[in-house]
Design a protein around this motif. Sequence first.
Motif, PDB file in Angstrom:
ATOM      1  N   LEU A 162       0.699  -0.939   0.230  1.00  0.00           N
ATOM      2  CA  LEU A 162       0.585  -0.085  -0.264  1.00  0.00           C
ATOM      3  C   LEU A 162       0.932   1.614   0.094  1.00  0.00           C
ATOM      4  O   LEU A 162       1.525   1.073   1.110  1.00  0.00           O
ATOM      5  CB  LEU A 162      -0.557  -0.372   0.995  1.00  0.00           C
ATOM      6  N   LYS A 163       0.499   2.149  -0.676  1.00  0.00           N
ATOM      7  CA  LYS A 163       1.386   3.348  -1.083  1.00  0.00           C
ATOM      8  C   LYS A 163       0.394   4.390  -0.342  1.00  0.00           C
ATOM      9  O   LYS A 163      -0.674   4.609   0.264  1.00  0.00           O
ATOM     10  CB  LYS A 163       1.417   3.921  -2.615  1.00  0.00           C
ATOM     11  N   PRO A 164       1.541   5.090   0.418  1.00  0.00           N
ATOM     12  CA  PRO A 164       0.623   6.578   1.629  1.00  0.00           C
ATOM     13  C   PRO A 164       0.527   8.056   0.373  1.00  0.00           C
ATOM     14  O   PRO A 164       1.374   7.782  -0.442  1.00  0.00           O
ATOM     15  CB  PRO A 164       1.985   6.554   2.152  1.00  0.00           C
ATOM     16  N   LYS A 165      -0.790   7.956   1.044  1.00  0.00           N
ATOM     17  CA  LYS A 165      -1.297   9.240   0.627  1.00  0.00           C
ATOM     18  C   LYS A 165      -0.375  10.555   0.504  1.00  0.00           C
ATOM     19  O   LYS A 165      -0.242  11.364  -0.135  1.00  0.00           O
ATOM     20  CB  LYS A 165      -2.931   9.547   0.474  1.00  0.00           C
ATOM     21  N   SER A 166       0.180  10.771   1.522  1.00  0.00           N
ATOM     22  CA  SER A 166       1.211  12.585   2.279  1.00  0.00           C
ATOM     23  C   SER A 166       1.597  11.593   3.667  1.00  0.00           C
ATOM     24  O   SER A 166       1.442  10.782   3.849  1.00  0.00           O
ATOM     25  CB  SER A 166      -0.261  13.004   2.829  1.00  0.00           C
ATOM     26  N   TYR A 217       3.002   8.963   8.106  1.00  0.00           N
ATOM     27  CA  TYR A 217       2.490   8.550   6.633  1.00  0.00           C
ATOM     28  C   TYR A 217       1.161   8.184   6.822  1.00  0.00           C
ATOM     29  O   TYR A 217       0.318   7.855   8.111  1.00  0.00           O
ATOM     30  CB  TYR A 217       2.650   6.866   5.744  1.00  0.00           C
ATOM     31  N   SER A 218       0.163   9.021   6.397  1.00  0.00           N
ATOM     32  CA  SER A 218      -0.927   8.555   6.155  1.00  0.00           C
ATOM     33  C   SER A 218      -1.657   8.323   4.786  1.00  0.00           C
ATOM     34  O   SER A 218      -1.498   8.148   3.537  1.00  0.00           O
ATOM     35  CB  SER A 218      -2.233   9.607   6.508  1.00  0.00           C
ATOM     36  N   TYR A 219      -2.890   7.416   4.510  1.00  0.00           N
ATOM     37  CA  TYR A 219      -3.665   5.939   3.370  1.00  0.00           C
ATOM     38  C   TYR A 219      -4.316   6.690   3.382  1.00  0.00           C
ATOM     39  O   TYR A 219      -5.409   6.910   4.120  1.00  0.00           O
ATOM     40  CB  TYR A 219      -3.014   4.924   3.592  1.00  0.00           C
TER      41      TYR A 219
END
Length: 90
Positions: free
Chosen positions: A7-11, A88-90
């Motif tokens: 899963l890639k983080p959004k910010s 990080y946030s997802y």
Amino acid sequence: MSSAEILKPKSMVRPKHWSEEVENAYRFQLAGYRDVTEYKAIHNVEDCERWPDSGFVKKLKRKEDGYFYYYNRTRECQDKDINKTKMYSY
């Protein structure tokens, strides 16, 4: 597991103050991982070993060579290292 399945983080933000969340993020990043999400995806585990009293991460397998990092049950992230940690946030 391939990097495409992680899963890639959004910010990402850098913390200003120490907290338990910052402490655990610091420990994962010291071992070469972005955070607990990446660690779980790579090692296919439910969760990592934690200290029962503090809830901090106890032991992590290093990303680069597979050896283990063992952490104390008390705070390890110094005040000077707080702003080097990434949240990080997802």
